[in-house]
Scaffold this motif. Structure first.
Motif, mmCIF file in Angstrom:
data_model
loop_
_atom_site.group_PDB
_atom_site.id
_atom_site.type_symbol
_atom_site.label_atom_id
_atom_site.label_comp_id
_atom_site.label_asym_id
_atom_site.label_seq_id
_atom_site.Cartn_x
_atom_site.Cartn_y
_atom_site.Cartn_z
ATOM 1 N N GLU A 139 0.826 -1.204 0.000
ATOM 2 C CA GLU A 139 0.000 0.000 0.000
ATOM 3 C C GLU A 139 0.862 1.257 0.000
ATOM 4 O O GLU A 139 1.890 1.317 0.654
ATOM 5 C CB GLU A 139 -0.908 0.021 1.230
ATOM 6 N N ILE A 140 0.407 2.262 -0.731
ATOM 7 C CA ILE A 140 1.058 3.561 -0.772
ATOM 8 C C ILE A 140 0.003 4.621 -0.472
ATOM 9 O O ILE A 140 -1.057 4.644 -1.095
ATOM 10 C CB ILE A 140 1.700 3.849 -2.144
ATOM 11 N N HIS A 141 0.305 5.513 0.478
ATOM 12 C CA HIS A 141 -0.659 6.538 0.868
ATOM 13 C C HIS A 141 -0.108 7.957 0.742
ATOM 14 O O HIS A 141 -0.615 8.872 1.394
ATOM 15 C CB HIS A 141 -1.122 6.303 2.318
ATOM 16 N N PHE A 142 0.910 8.135 -0.077
ATOM 17 C CA PHE A 142 1.455 9.488 -0.181
ATOM 18 C C PHE A 142 2.145 9.748 -1.510
ATOM 19 O O PHE A 142 2.590 8.830 -2.192
ATOM 20 C CB PHE A 142 2.472 9.740 0.943
ATOM 21 N N GLU A 143 2.199 11.011 -1.846
ATOM 22 C CA GLU A 143 3.062 11.509 -2.919
ATOM 23 C C GLU A 143 3.768 12.733 -2.356
ATOM 24 O O GLU A 143 3.120 13.734 -2.012
ATOM 25 C CB GLU A 143 2.259 11.899 -4.156
ATOM 26 N N LEU A 144 5.070 12.647 -2.246
ATOM 27 C CA LEU A 144 5.849 13.710 -1.618
ATOM 28 C C LEU A 144 5.847 14.965 -2.485
ATOM 29 O O LEU A 144 5.997 14.900 -3.703
ATOM 30 C CB LEU A 144 7.284 13.240 -1.395
ATOM 31 N N ILE A 145 5.668 16.123 -1.844
ATOM 32 C CA ILE A 145 5.806 17.410 -2.513
ATOM 33 C C ILE A 145 7.217 17.918 -2.247
ATOM 34 O O ILE A 145 7.643 18.016 -1.085
ATOM 35 C CB ILE A 145 4.781 18.446 -1.982
ATOM 36 N N ASN A 146 7.949 18.228 -3.312
ATOM 37 C CA ASN A 146 9.325 18.690 -3.131
ATOM 38 C C ASN A 146 9.344 19.997 -2.356
ATOM 39 O O ASN A 146 8.572 20.919 -2.649
ATOM 40 C CB ASN A 146 10.006 18.883 -4.489
ATOM 41 N N PRO A 147 10.219 20.099 -1.369
ATOM 42 C CA PRO A 147 10.245 21.301 -0.522
ATOM 43 C C PRO A 147 10.950 22.469 -1.196
ATOM 44 O O PRO A 147 11.678 22.297 -2.178
ATOM 45 C CB PRO A 147 11.033 20.830 0.701
ATOM 46 N N ASP A 148 10.738 23.650 -0.640
ATOM 47 C CA ASP A 148 11.503 24.816 -1.069
ATOM 48 C C ASP A 148 12.929 24.656 -0.574
ATOM 49 O O ASP A 148 13.192 23.872 0.346
ATOM 50 C CB ASP A 148 10.888 26.099 -0.491
ATOM 51 N N PRO A 149 13.881 25.397 -1.149
ATOM 52 C CA PRO A 149 15.255 25.319 -0.661
ATOM 53 C C PRO A 149 15.320 25.670 0.828
ATOM 54 O O PRO A 149 14.621 26.562 1.299
ATOM 55 C CB PRO A 149 15.981 26.370 -1.509
ATOM 56 N N GLY A 150 16.143 24.961 1.553
ATOM 57 C CA GLY A 150 16.274 25.213 2.987
ATOM 58 C C GLY A 150 16.312 23.920 3.768
ATOM 59 O O GLY A 150 16.434 22.829 3.205
ATOM 60 N N TYR A 151 16.201 24.020 5.079
ATOM 61 C CA TYR A 151 16.254 22.848 5.945
ATOM 62 C C TYR A 151 14.939 22.067 5.866
ATOM 63 O O TYR A 151 13.851 22.639 5.949
ATOM 64 C CB TYR A 151 16.493 23.264 7.395
ATOM 65 N N ASN A 152 15.048 20.763 5.720
ATOM 66 C CA ASN A 152 13.858 19.916 5.678
ATOM 67 C C ASN A 152 14.238 18.494 6.088
ATOM 68 O O ASN A 152 15.408 18.146 6.154
ATOM 69 C CB ASN A 152 13.213 19.919 4.287
ATOM 70 N N LEU A 153 13.212 17.692 6.356
ATOM 71 C CA LEU A 153 13.404 16.288 6.749
ATOM 72 C C LEU A 153 12.715 15.343 5.775
ATOM 73 O O LEU A 153 12.276 14.260 6.143
ATOM 74 C CB LEU A 153 12.852 16.069 8.166
ATOM 75 N N THR A 154 12.640 15.749 4.516
ATOM 76 C CA THR A 154 11.900 14.959 3.529
ATOM 77 C C THR A 154 12.486 13.566 3.327
ATOM 78 O O THR A 154 11.778 12.661 2.877
ATOM 79 C CB THR A 154 11.850 15.680 2.168
ATOM 80 N N GLN A 155 13.779 13.367 3.671
ATOM 81 C CA GLN A 155 14.376 12.038 3.504
ATOM 82 C C GLN A 155 13.712 11.005 4.408
ATOM 83 O O GLN A 155 13.829 9.796 4.188
ATOM 84 C CB GLN A 155 15.888 12.071 3.752
ATOM 85 N N TYR A 156 12.994 11.479 5.437
ATOM 86 C CA TYR A 156 12.319 10.557 6.354
ATOM 87 C C TYR A 156 10.900 10.200 5.905
ATOM 88 O O TYR A 156 10.264 9.341 6.517
ATOM 89 C CB TYR A 156 12.268 11.159 7.767
ATOM 90 N N MET A 157 10.398 10.833 4.850
ATOM 91 C CA MET A 157 9.041 10.533 4.401
ATOM 92 C C MET A 157 8.963 9.108 3.877
ATOM 93 O O MET A 157 9.851 8.636 3.155
ATOM 94 C CB MET A 157 8.607 11.514 3.304
#
Length: 204
Positions: A139-157
């Motif tokens: 099952e997949i329940h997400f589509e990641l939205i690319n963040p604006d430049p800066g600090y983020n934790l998207t690698q954990y999504m």
């Protein structure tokens, strides 16, 4: 004499190849072995933190806030707040995540543990995703939205973070233990689970 020398050289090369191959096999863990090792890590963490665990039913809708439920996909979820009655709409709702936690790796020195915190650190952008619901090797329940430049934790999504939105509402909060098979991509090869001390979900 030359034949003997050549034979000895070839034999040495053969032995070296066998030795290297054996070492490679020992250093590579199978997925089943990784899952076995992970179960030990999670069991130890649960025991050390006195966490009450219960297997959820296939149609679980009510959650005791004092219990961490093992969901059908293997996610460990303790619902701190179910949120309101507003539910995510497939392919439409944008969801912001702020979270705090750590990668469970008992082999890592205390000063090299991977931890993360966007709950109390304002420099981090929230993780943003669109709620989805489809099957692709799971099952997949997400589509990641690319963040604006800066600090983020998207690698954990990952699916482990998105799955609670199939059951909870806007402004929900939860604790999670995410097995590596539904965890962040960058942790798949190491087989380390992730402990999320708290995650907050806000609909945009």
């Amino acid at each position: 004499m030359k034949k003997t020398t050549i034979f000895l050289m070839l034999f040495s090369l053969f032995c070296a190849t066998i030795t290297l191959t054996s070492c490679d096999k020992k250093s590579i863990r199978s997925v089943s072995r990784m899952k076995k090792d992970e179960r030990k890590i999670i069991a130890q963490f649960i025991d050390e933190n006195n966490i009450k665990v219960k297997t959820a039913s296939d149609k679980q809708t009510e959650f005791d806030p004092n219990i961490m439920y093992i969901m059908p996909n293997g996610l460990y979820m303790q619902v701190l707040d179910k949120g309101n009655e507003e539910r995510a709409v497939e392919n439409k709702t944008h969801i912001y995540i702020r979270l705090k936690g750590e990668v469970l790796d008992p082999k890592a020195p205390a000063n090299r543990k991977l931890d993360f915190n966007s709950l109390s650190s304002g420099k981090y952008q929230p993780i943003e995703f669109i709620y989805r619901n489809y099957y692709q090797q799971g099952e997949i329940h997400f589509e990641l939205i690319n963040p604006d430049p800066g600090y983020n934790l998207t690698q954990y999504m990952c699916e482990g973070l998105a799955y609670p939105m199939s059951l909870l509402g806007n402004h929900a909060r939860a604790k999670l233990i995410i097995p590596f098979v539904i965890g962040p991509d960058f942790l798949y090869e190491s087989g380390n689970p992730v402990y999320v001390e708290e995650v907050e979900y806000t609909f945009r």
